[in-house]
Design a protein around this motif. Sequence first.
Motif, PDB file in Angstrom:
ATOM      1  N   ALA A  68       0.824  -1.208   0.000  1.00  0.00           N
ATOM      2  CA  ALA A  68       0.000   0.000   0.000  1.00  0.00           C
ATOM      3  C   ALA A  68       0.855   1.254   0.000  1.00  0.00           C
ATOM      4  CB  ALA A  68      -0.936  -0.013   1.202  1.00  0.00           C
ATOM      5  N   LEU A  96       1.959   1.473  -3.733  1.00  0.00           N
ATOM      6  CA  LEU A  96       0.975   1.543  -4.811  1.00  0.00           C
ATOM      7  C   LEU A  96      -0.318   2.256  -4.441  1.00  0.00           C
ATOM      8  CD1 LEU A  96       1.282  -2.107  -6.219  1.00  0.00           C
ATOM      9  CD2 LEU A  96       2.567  -0.064  -6.889  1.00  0.00           C
ATOM     10  N   GLY A  97      -0.561   2.450  -3.156  1.00  0.00           N
ATOM     11  CA  GLY A  97      -1.808   3.068  -2.742  1.00  0.00           C
ATOM     12  C   GLY A  97      -1.712   4.573  -2.649  1.00  0.00           C
ATOM     13  N   HIS A 156     -10.577  -1.507  -9.365  1.00  0.00           N
ATOM     14  CA  HIS A 156      -9.991  -2.214  -8.231  1.00  0.00           C
ATOM     15  C   HIS A 156     -11.057  -2.706  -7.247  1.00  0.00           C
ATOM     16  CE1 HIS A 156      -6.173  -0.729  -9.835  1.00  0.00           C
ATOM     17  NE2 HIS A 156      -5.582  -1.616  -9.034  1.00  0.00           N
ATOM     18  N   ASN A 157     -10.805  -2.514  -5.977  1.00  0.00           N
ATOM     19  CA  ASN A 157     -11.591  -3.170  -4.932  1.00  0.00           C
ATOM     20  C   ASN A 157     -13.001  -2.625  -4.789  1.00  0.00           C
ATOM     21  OD1 ASN A 157     -11.157  -5.087  -2.525  1.00  0.00           O
ATOM     22  ND2 ASN A 157     -12.124  -3.309  -1.583  1.00  0.00           N
ATOM     23  N   VAL A 215      -7.203   3.442  -6.952  1.00  0.00           N
ATOM     24  CA  VAL A 215      -6.908   2.784  -5.681  1.00  0.00           C
ATOM     25  C   VAL A 215      -7.094   3.747  -4.519  1.00  0.00           C
ATOM     26  CG1 VAL A 215      -5.276   1.158  -6.689  1.00  0.00           C
ATOM     27  CG2 VAL A 215      -4.451   3.390  -5.914  1.00  0.00           C
ATOM     28  N   TRP A 238      -6.287  -3.220  -3.351  1.00  0.00           N
ATOM     29  CA  TRP A 238      -5.699  -3.701  -4.599  1.00  0.00           C
ATOM     30  C   TRP A 238      -6.440  -4.940  -5.068  1.00  0.00           C
ATOM     31  CZ3 TRP A 238      -2.132  -1.428  -7.616  1.00  0.00           C
ATOM     32  CH2 TRP A 238      -1.577  -2.174  -8.650  1.00  0.00           C
ATOM     33  N   TYR A 280      -3.280 -10.505  -4.481  1.00  0.00           N
ATOM     34  CA  TYR A 280      -3.728 -10.502  -3.087  1.00  0.00           C
ATOM     35  C   TYR A 280      -5.042 -11.251  -2.980  1.00  0.00           C
ATOM     36  CZ  TYR A 280      -4.612  -8.826   1.638  1.00  0.00           C
ATOM     37  OH  TYR A 280      -4.825  -8.755   2.997  1.00  0.00           O
TER      38      TYR A 280
END
Length: 785
Positions: free
Chosen positions: A95, A98-99, A416-417, A427, A435, A494
Amino acid sequence: MTAADTPDDLTLWYDEPATDWETQALPIGNGALGAMVFGGVEREQLQFNEKSLWTGGPGSDGYDFGNWAPPRPNALAEVRAQIDRDGRMAPSAVAAKLGRPRSGFGAYQPFGDLWLDMPAVTATGYRRELSLREAVARVGYTADGVTYSREYFASHPGNVVVGRISADRAGKVSFTLRASSPHADKQVSVTDGRLTVRGALADNGMTFEAQVQVVTKGGTRTDGTDRITVTDADSAMFVLSAGTDYADTYPTYRGADPHAAVTEAVDRAAGTTFDELRAAHQADHRRLFDRVRLDIGQRAPEQPTNRLLAAYTGGASADDRALEAMFFAYGRYLLIASSREGSLPANLQGVWNNSTSPPWSADYHVNINLQMNYWLAEQTGLAETAVPYDRYLRSMIAPGAKTAREMFGARGWVVHNETNPFGFTGVHDWATAFWFPEAAAWVTRQMYDHYRFGGDLGYLRDTAYPVMKGAAEFWLDTLHTDPRDGRLVASPSYSPEHGDFSAGASMSQQIVFEVLTDTLDAARKLDVDRALQAELTAALAKLDPGLRIGSWGQLQEWKSDWDDPENTHRHVSHLFALHPGRQIKPGTPEAEAAKISLIARGDGGTGWSKAWKINFWARLLDGDHAHRVLSEQLRGSTLENLWDTHPPFQIDGNFGATSGMAEMLLQSQHDTVHVLPALPSSWPTGSVTGLRARGNVTVDVSWRNGAGEKIVVRPGTTGPIRVRSDMIGGRHRVHDEQGHEVGTSRSGDTLSWNARAGRTYTIVNEVAIGITAPEEMTTGAAAGA
């Protein structure tokens, strides 16, 4: 038995008003509009929603669709390199790389409340109910010798919420109608019996408007500055409509001012009688709802639904069957009420929300929840409810393509999520839930399944394939060669919301396998994109399928054997290939490994988790275990109004449970119509009509003492058909609607024949219905075998 003669076993009812929105109030909805009915005697409350009323998005400070700013050219490569070197990486570390903090994401908003203030009375004989067949909520009681009645429904044809207050004696209806709203940025006005609430959200400037028209029969109607008073009427009706200036157009997400559309809807409804409005509403609702009927031995309950739920044991009583049958029907009712053409798809709470800060923003989580909302759509005859889902996915292609290009340097599109109605495809930075680029691939499964159920090549070509193609292209460009074995894997990968980041987690690989396989199949069926077909074929040849069996016999959650047999985490994501995917078939080593994983995880978890496990056990053909988990969901994860709870309320558990019950009765994921594949012993005798199978087939089945009696299949497409059932292994007969024998081929418990569209084929278990076999007939003989 006609619909009108059907016993009233599908009505939720209570002997007191609701005092709590989440656990007791009763939901009505038409897709775009939703309302919760409380049924108070002296003060009625209808909390209402319009599904596009959201904070966040364009106009909100800092909204950027979740994309990186500025670009991070080496971020992904650095994470992949560390995973290649170390095998795993902590979520917090990924995170950090990439977050990014979420900005302007927003949340689904309540619109407001209607209040009807009544004269103080002492009520007797009180009843509050919701008829699932009629999609009408009612309140009734007696006071001072007068019987009072209220009816409420949300009409999709009229795009209005309608209410009527009446009494069995003239001149006895008096109340004051007023509205409240949690949004300070509004104005309330009243003219000619019409109350208008209008404003613009301070957060993003979204314009919203609701209008309520009161129409009386007898008595007087008096306008106040912010309320309407009805005195001594025989009856009174109100009609409400609402809207915003939201539009699903990237990048502005704004359209026309809602005033004209809301005014037109209220004018039209107010000029129509209540009976006409209700008749149009019920015809529309029952066209969908009545397609499927389930009889598992239930009877109309003689006790209120809250007490029915409290007394439920999962045992053999007719009351227990009544609750289960109602729960099945309730999932279908809720999907009809929260997902209709012209609205956004059902969110985490369908269409209902009473908080300006709802749980998880009442958004669209796409690491299972949105998908789960629609698992029941095709199989229980509600394909039309997925129209908003399809439109929503198509609207994500433009923002998702920008995220794919800027974050991954890839073709296609990604999300994404979790996402919102404003194209949030990037993200955020919640380490264990930020992710999930596999989401775009997963959401396309529903679209391809719609094609598999209905066989509409036009839909595949024009609607589904462009979405599927983009999701597949993204993975063709982002799959990573695993240095351990040279296979293609997702990295970083993940397993939601569990463990460390790694390369090639099982769920990631299973989802990618499915989207590449489905897209290749679709391209071949449409005879398009030969170069893409070659790319897909090559990638599939090198792809790790994510189906490894571990050291204690389990299906591994990760490519490395890290599974802990003592772990009871609520997510069982690595069984995607069992359900909703179709890589795993019953009786295979992978199916046995999936069973071992499920047993280790246990039957507990949150409401949606239990619902998913019902589907898993059904796919493993273990109806008794599926029923055991259903019982656990009803006992531990279901509220008094039968909403599913995470906790708190989360509607996907309702939808997932209905799907799981349907899977117990009919499966078709492997291109065979498998009838009663996982019938639980708790349902020894019963019937179901109208379930749908892939291949454009409608199926009715009845059973007695745990054995199928009669199967009726109605194909909508001419061509080969395969029907599987335990009863086919014994003595049976196959005939068409004229009673003529049908020539079939039998292999074990499966029949095959060339079916014609529009015909009806009946398979009769001659043993179950008591037909004696001639002496020369051997058990197991089949017509045409």
